[in-house]
Design a protein around this motif. Structure first.
Motif, PDB file in Angstrom:
ATOM      1  N   PRO A  65       0.810  -1.225   0.000  1.00  0.00           N
ATOM      2  CA  PRO A  65       0.000   0.000   0.000  1.00  0.00           C
ATOM      3  C   PRO A  65       0.842   1.275   0.000  1.00  0.00           C
ATOM      4  N   GLY A  66       1.859   1.327   0.832  1.00  0.00           N
ATOM      5  CA  GLY A  66       2.704   2.515   0.886  1.00  0.00           C
ATOM      6  C   GLY A  66       3.459   2.752  -0.398  1.00  0.00           C
ATOM      7  N   LEU A  67       3.884   1.684  -1.046  1.00  0.00           N
ATOM      8  CA  LEU A  67       4.611   1.829  -2.305  1.00  0.00           C
ATOM      9  C   LEU A  67       3.708   2.361  -3.412  1.00  0.00           C
ATOM     10  N   MET A  68       2.455   1.909  -3.450  1.00  0.00           N
ATOM     11  CA  MET A  68       1.531   2.405  -4.472  1.00  0.00           C
ATOM     12  C   MET A  68       1.280   3.894  -4.278  1.00  0.00           C
ATOM     13  N   ARG A  69       1.139   4.314  -3.044  1.00  0.00           N
ATOM     14  CA  ARG A  69       0.898   5.733  -2.785  1.00  0.00           C
ATOM     15  C   ARG A  69       2.144   6.561  -3.065  1.00  0.00           C
ATOM     16  N   ARG A  70       3.307   6.006  -2.751  1.00  0.00           N
ATOM     17  CA  ARG A  70       4.553   6.718  -3.056  1.00  0.00           C
ATOM     18  C   ARG A  70       4.713   6.923  -4.559  1.00  0.00           C
ATOM     19  N   ALA A  71       4.315   5.909  -5.350  1.00  0.00           N
ATOM     20  CA  ALA A  71       4.431   5.993  -6.805  1.00  0.00           C
ATOM     21  C   ALA A  71       3.280   6.759  -7.447  1.00  0.00           C
ATOM     22  N   GLY A  72       2.213   7.033  -6.677  1.00  0.00           N
ATOM     23  CA  GLY A  72       1.058   7.743  -7.233  1.00  0.00           C
ATOM     24  C   GLY A  72       0.253   6.907  -8.202  1.00  0.00           C
ATOM     25  N   ILE A  73       0.242   5.590  -7.999  1.00  0.00           N
ATOM     26  CA  ILE A  73      -0.496   4.677  -8.871  1.00  0.00           C
ATOM     27  C   ILE A  73      -1.568   3.988  -8.038  1.00  0.00           C
ATOM     28  N   ASP A  74      -2.837   4.132  -8.451  1.00  0.00           N
ATOM     29  CA  ASP A  74      -3.914   3.519  -7.670  1.00  0.00           C
ATOM     30  C   ASP A  74      -4.406   2.200  -8.258  1.00  0.00           C
ATOM     31  N   MET A  75      -3.893   1.820  -9.442  1.00  0.00           N
ATOM     32  CA  MET A  75      -4.194   0.497  -9.978  1.00  0.00           C
ATOM     33  C   MET A  75      -2.972  -0.043 -10.697  1.00  0.00           C
ATOM     34  N   TRP A  76      -2.574  -1.249 -10.310  1.00  0.00           N
ATOM     35  CA  TRP A  76      -1.407  -1.903 -10.902  1.00  0.00           C
ATOM     36  C   TRP A  76      -1.895  -3.177 -11.582  1.00  0.00           C
ATOM     37  N   ILE A  77      -1.600  -3.299 -12.870  1.00  0.00           N
ATOM     38  CA  ILE A  77      -1.978  -4.466 -13.652  1.00  0.00           C
ATOM     39  C   ILE A  77      -0.705  -5.217 -14.040  1.00  0.00           C
ATOM     40  N   ILE A  78      -0.636  -6.500 -13.680  1.00  0.00           N
ATOM     41  CA  ILE A  78       0.540  -7.321 -13.985  1.00  0.00           C
ATOM     42  C   ILE A  78       0.065  -8.490 -14.842  1.00  0.00           C
ATOM     43  N   ILE A  79       0.618  -8.610 -16.044  1.00  0.00           N
ATOM     44  CA  ILE A  79       0.123  -9.564 -17.036  1.00  0.00           C
ATOM     45  C   ILE A  79       1.256 -10.490 -17.471  1.00  0.00           C
ATOM     46  N   SER A  80       0.984 -11.795 -17.490  1.00  0.00           N
ATOM     47  CA  SER A  80       1.987 -12.758 -17.953  1.00  0.00           C
ATOM     48  C   SER A  80       1.314 -13.952 -18.600  1.00  0.00           C
ATOM     49  N   ARG A  81       2.032 -14.558 -19.518  1.00  0.00           N
ATOM     50  CA  ARG A  81       1.620 -15.845 -20.049  1.00  0.00           C
ATOM     51  C   ARG A  81       2.550 -16.931 -19.527  1.00  0.00           C
ATOM     52  N   GLU A  82       2.044 -18.120 -19.447  1.00  0.00           N
ATOM     53  CA  GLU A  82       2.777 -19.238 -18.867  1.00  0.00           C
ATOM     54  C   GLU A  82       4.135 -19.423 -19.541  1.00  0.00           C
ATOM     55  N   TYR A  83       5.186 -19.490 -18.714  1.00  0.00           N
ATOM     56  CA  TYR A  83       6.575 -19.670 -19.129  1.00  0.00           C
ATOM     57  C   TYR A  83       7.141 -18.470 -19.894  1.00  0.00           C
TER      58      TYR A  83
END
Length: 447
Positions: free
Chosen positions: A47-65
């Motif tokens: 939570p603190g890192l998101m507020r420090r970066a000013g980002i309220d939504m983080w999307i992380i996308i990956s495909r298998e391997y």
């Protein structure tokens, strides 16, 4: 926080099998610790890192391997890779509220990321992701792309295109690089992790010392590559892994003087270890998802010797002094390039010939965070060296101090590396550091 850290230590002590003074957990208990540490980090660090970066939504996308390096740090211990296409959505609803953590995937991801997509119910995965984002209407949508940090640049071109097409046009302008958030997540260590990290570094130190001993080395017989491969086998015996191949090298009076680059290239030469040699090892392990990186020295006693020559002991003192000068310049907000320049100048004023190439450590060996020099970039590192130092971060304090050894007729390089933690005010070595040369044999023959 203290309760979680204490319970982890008790768990480690109760569930382990002995490795000399340290312990290595069985796999099942190891997985439980990994998942506890991860859950704690999501609640207390993120939570603190998101507020420090000013980002309220983080999307992380990956495909298998083809995983984003960041997503691997969010997977539960029983997952070795993403499954199909795995999308994590982290939403900061505001101060005082817990983060919302969703898995837009066929499966929930551990206990923390609840499943938010059912193909039969919601249809297309990208369409469902866009719906979830639009419902929450974030101000900034962070994606993992970065020119500077490879570990924060895990979003592939294809996934970026598919994401952008699915997102409503009114939200596309809110996409930003999550570079600072991703680096912050990777580099920041929690209190619970720092309760466990000394235990991990202690294991690494014990293995390293065992390899540089007469239990492994017979002067005149054993080669440097014999010792390197002994380390690999020992790591496997203990059901641990390593993130790089160990190296063992020699400095001796009879060798010609070589430059630093040539010395690095010679690390994997296969030399027979002889009395009078100054040995150097570069060694690390991975355990509980945290890494170590250590370089230390041993001296092979000549017949009649009971300790290393004073000149070599003095050279080690110069190396320790350079460590002190460097860590004395660890200051919150100071860039890696600034931290590099100050100790280099001070060491030279003190008559030490220095080279500093210190890097963050944690989830990765050469981890994300500020870069404090490279062996071939002593004038600073553009990009990585411009990033500031933050509290609660760990570093492999890696460097060498070159000192003249008159009896050898040339200088030696004392190449040291020890893992340390910066709490924002002070720096401490996670399991101490080498201040005296290891001796081979450990117990000199009585004269």
């Amino acid at each position: 926080m203290r309760t979680i850290a204490l319970s982890l230590l008790v768990f480690l002590a109760a569930s382990s099998t002995a490795l000399a003074d340290a312990q290595v957990l069985p796999m099942r208990e190891r997985a439980a610790v990994i998942d506890r540490l991860l859950d704690d980090r999501i609640q207390t660090v993120l939570p603190g890192l998101m507020r420090r970066a000013g980002i309220d939504m983080w999307i992380i996308i990956s495909r298998e391997y083809n995983e984003d390096p960041v997503i691997r740090t969010f997977l539960p211990a029983t997952w070795h890779a993403a499954r199909r296409r795995t999308i994590l959505l982290v939403h900061d609803k505001g101060e005082g509220q817990p983060l919302e953590t969703l898995a837009v995937a066929r499966y929930a991801v551990g206990e923390r990321f609840t499943a938010a997509w059912d193909k039969e119910l919601h249809g297309d995965q990208w369409k469902r992701l866009a719906e979830l984002i639009a419902e929450r209407n974030p101000k900034k949508i962070g994606l993992n792309y970065s020119d500077t940090f490879g570990l924060a640049d895990g979003l592939t071109h294809t996934e970026y295109q598919l994401f952008s097409r699915a997102l409503p046009e009114r939200l596309r302008s809110r996409i930003v690089s999550a570079e600072n958030l991703a680096v912050g997540w990777l580099e920041t260590r929690s209190a619970a992790e720092m309760a466990v990290y000394p235990h991990i570094v202690r294991i690494a130190h014990e293995i390293l010392a065992e390899g540089l001993s007469d239990a492994v080395i017979t002067p005149g017989v054993t080669t440097t590559n014999d010792v390197s491969w002994w380390y690999r086998e020992r790591i496997r015996e203990l059901k641990l892994t390593t993130w790089f191949h160990p190296s063992v090298s020699i400095q001796r009076a009879e060798q010609p003087v070589i430059d630093a680059k040539s010395e690095i290239l010679a690390r994997h030469d296969d030399d027979v270890i002889q009395p009078g040699d100054l040995l150097h090892v570069d060694f690390g392990i991975t355990y509980l998802r945290l890494n170590t990186d250590t370089q230390q020295h041993a001296y092979v006693l000549r017949p009649g010797e009971t300790e290393a020559p004073q000149e070599l002991r003095d050279a080690l003192k110069n190396g320790n002094r350079l460590q002190d000068i460097l860590t004395g310049n660890f200051v919150t907000g100071r860039s890696g390039n600034d931290i590099l320049a100050r100790p280099l100048a001070q060491a030279k004023r003190e008559g030490i010939t220095p080279s500093i190439y210190t890097h963050p450590i944690g989830y990765h060996g050469h981890a994300a965070g500020t870069t404090i020099g490279m062996w071939d970039q002593q004038g600073g590192v553009p990009g990585g060296g411009d990033y500031p130092m933050y509290p609660n971060t760990a570093y492999s304090v890696e460097l060498y101090a070159e000192s003249d050894v008159p009896s050898w007729g040339k200088p030696v390089r004392i190449k040291l590396e020890e893992d340390a933690f910066f709490d924002g005010t002070s720096t401490w070595y996670i399991d101490g550091r080498q201040t005296s040369l290891l001796l081979i044999p450990r117990d000199p023959a009585k004269q």
